[in-house]
Design a protein around this motif. Sequence first.
Motif, PDB file in Angstrom:
ATOM      1  N   UNK A  23      -4.218  -3.857   2.778  1.00 31.39           N
ATOM      2  CA  UNK A  23      -2.875  -4.407   2.979  1.00 31.39           C
ATOM      3  C   UNK A  23      -2.134  -3.618   4.048  1.00 31.39           C
ATOM      4  N   UNK A  24      -2.226  -2.301   3.993  1.00 29.23           N
ATOM      5  CA  UNK A  24      -1.595  -1.461   5.017  1.00 29.23           C
ATOM      6  C   UNK A  24      -2.110  -1.847   6.395  1.00 29.23           C
ATOM      7  N   UNK A  25      -3.420  -1.971   6.529  1.00 29.69           N
ATOM      8  CA  UNK A  25      -4.029  -2.279   7.824  1.00 29.69           C
ATOM      9  C   UNK A  25      -3.612  -3.667   8.318  1.00 29.69           C
ATOM     10  N   UNK A  26      -3.618  -4.647   7.421  1.00 32.38           N
ATOM     11  CA  UNK A  26      -3.217  -6.000   7.828  1.00 32.38           C
ATOM     12  C   UNK A  26      -1.757  -6.042   8.253  1.00 32.38           C
ATOM     13  N   UNK A  27      -0.899  -5.378   7.486  1.00 25.28           N
ATOM     14  CA  UNK A  27       0.530  -5.370   7.836  1.00 25.28           C
ATOM     15  C   UNK A  27       0.746  -4.765   9.215  1.00 25.28           C
ATOM     16  N   UNK A  28       0.105  -3.640   9.483  1.00 24.90           N
ATOM     17  CA  UNK A  28       0.271  -2.983  10.776  1.00 24.90           C
ATOM     18  C   UNK A  28      -0.329  -3.830  11.897  1.00 24.90           C
ATOM     19  N   UNK A  29      -1.459  -4.464  11.630  1.00 25.24           N
ATOM     20  CA  UNK A  29      -2.079  -5.325  12.641  1.00 25.24           C
ATOM     21  C   UNK A  29      -1.219  -6.548  12.950  1.00 25.24           C
ATOM     22  N   UNK A  30      -0.395  -6.945  11.994  1.00 18.93           N
ATOM     23  CA  UNK A  30       0.486  -8.096  12.201  1.00 18.93           C
ATOM     24  C   UNK A  30       1.887  -7.680  12.649  1.00 18.93           C
ATOM     25  N   UNK A  32       3.936  -4.909  11.617  1.00 13.09           N
ATOM     26  CA  UNK A  32       4.905  -4.174  10.791  1.00 13.09           C
ATOM     27  C   UNK A  32       5.387  -2.936  11.537  1.00 13.09           C
ATOM     28  N   UNK A  33       6.675  -2.659  11.425  1.00  7.81           N
ATOM     29  CA  UNK A  33       7.254  -1.518  12.125  1.00  7.81           C
ATOM     30  C   UNK A  33       6.821  -0.197  11.484  1.00  7.81           C
ATOM     31  N   UNK A  34       6.779  -0.189  10.163  1.00  8.41           N
ATOM     32  CA  UNK A  34       6.435   1.032   9.425  1.00  8.41           C
ATOM     33  C   UNK A  34       5.947   0.643   8.041  1.00  8.41           C
ATOM     34  N   UNK A  35       4.992   1.417   7.508  1.00  8.09           N
ATOM     35  CA  UNK A  35       4.513   1.196   6.145  1.00  8.09           C
ATOM     36  C   UNK A  35       4.540   2.519   5.391  1.00  8.09           C
ATOM     37  N   UNK A  36       5.268   2.536   4.289  1.00  3.16           N
ATOM     38  CA  UNK A  36       5.240   3.691   3.390  1.00  3.16           C
ATOM     39  C   UNK A  36       3.990   3.617   2.517  1.00  3.16           C
ATOM     40  N   UNK A  37       3.266   4.725   2.445  1.00  4.30           N
ATOM     41  CA  UNK A  37       2.054   4.807   1.641  1.00  4.30           C
ATOM     42  C   UNK A  37       2.397   5.562   0.361  1.00  4.30           C
ATOM     43  N   UNK A  38       2.601   4.828  -0.728  1.00  2.57           N
ATOM     44  CA  UNK A  38       2.992   5.443  -2.000  1.00  2.57           C
ATOM     45  C   UNK A  38       1.741   5.710  -2.824  1.00  2.57           C
ATOM     46  N   UNK A  39       1.387   6.982  -2.955  1.00  2.00           N
ATOM     47  CA  UNK A  39       0.135   7.367  -3.607  1.00  2.00           C
ATOM     48  C   UNK A  39       0.355   8.586  -4.491  1.00  2.00           C
ATOM     49  N   UNK A  40      -0.514   8.745  -5.475  1.00  2.00           N
ATOM     50  CA  UNK A  40      -0.405   9.927  -6.337  1.00  2.00           C
ATOM     51  C   UNK A  40      -0.848  11.190  -5.615  1.00  2.00           C
ATOM     52  N   UNK A  41      -1.868  11.072  -4.767  1.00  4.17           N
ATOM     53  CA  UNK A  41      -2.396  12.228  -4.036  1.00  4.17           C
ATOM     54  C   UNK A  41      -2.145  12.049  -2.539  1.00  4.17           C
ATOM     55  N   UNK A  42      -1.156  12.743  -1.971  1.00  4.59           N
ATOM     56  CA  UNK A  42      -0.810  12.569  -0.558  1.00  4.59           C
ATOM     57  C   UNK A  42      -1.958  12.881   0.399  1.00  4.59           C
ATOM     58  N   UNK A  43      -2.889  13.731  -0.016  1.00  2.00           N
ATOM     59  CA  UNK A  43      -4.009  14.068   0.861  1.00  2.00           C
ATOM     60  C   UNK A  43      -4.954  12.889   1.070  1.00  2.00           C
TER      61      UNK A  43
END
Length: 244
Positions: A23-30, A32-43
């Motif tokens: 979803x992140x990749x598709x949004x950016x390819x279409x 999107x200005x910015x995508x926040x990646x909300x994850x338990x492990x930032x690494x």
Amino acid sequence: MSISIKDKVALVTGANRGIGKAIVESFLNHGAKKVYLAVRNPESTQALEAQYGDRVVTIQADVSASDSIKRLADQTSDVEIVVNNAGILCLASPLDENVEEAFSKEVNVNVFGLLRIAQSFAEILERNKGALVQLNSIVSMKNFVGVSSYSASKAASYSFTQGLREELGEKGVAVLSVHPGPIATDMGTESGIENGAAASIVSEGIVKALAAGEFHLFPDKMAQQMGSAYQSFAENVILADFSV
């Protein structure tokens, strides 16, 4: 209501792998200005950060904890599209000894997680004229014994998604309920799925469904078969305006 991805700020929970990463990749390819990646492990998002630079922003968040999601909303007040993708699956059938424990864990993430996201982001999405996307599943409509507790949790999340469509829709917020079938992800492998569809089928479907202003998305071949059978019920019951 139609929502274009281009120039939008989005947030994706569980963005580090599988459908979330797609979803992140598709949004950016279409566009999107910015995508926040909300994850338990930032690494876990380092590869996405290396690929997309400042177009992605990683934030530590856990949908199983209310305080964590409230902090997430406080840090992302510019978000216009929220995708609640994070979820867990426990292998439990109705007669298994562990079914209560499994179902409890799944409800906390798959159901209460949705409610935490919706409650924390409702005002932001209303203000920004945005959209809420919820990853449900075809198992929300049919219980599959090997993943019975997961099916039940997704049935509950789908029910709440219907309620959110009505409540947020009145505030000008679009809601999309996504129902994939077998998808080639780590979770799919856990549940015994072989030859699942590519995660990009789901992510590209979300872009198109938001643009079309749809409520249901059945992205892959198996999901579309179920969606075709479900269409009449959806139109005449789920999407119908019943006066109480």
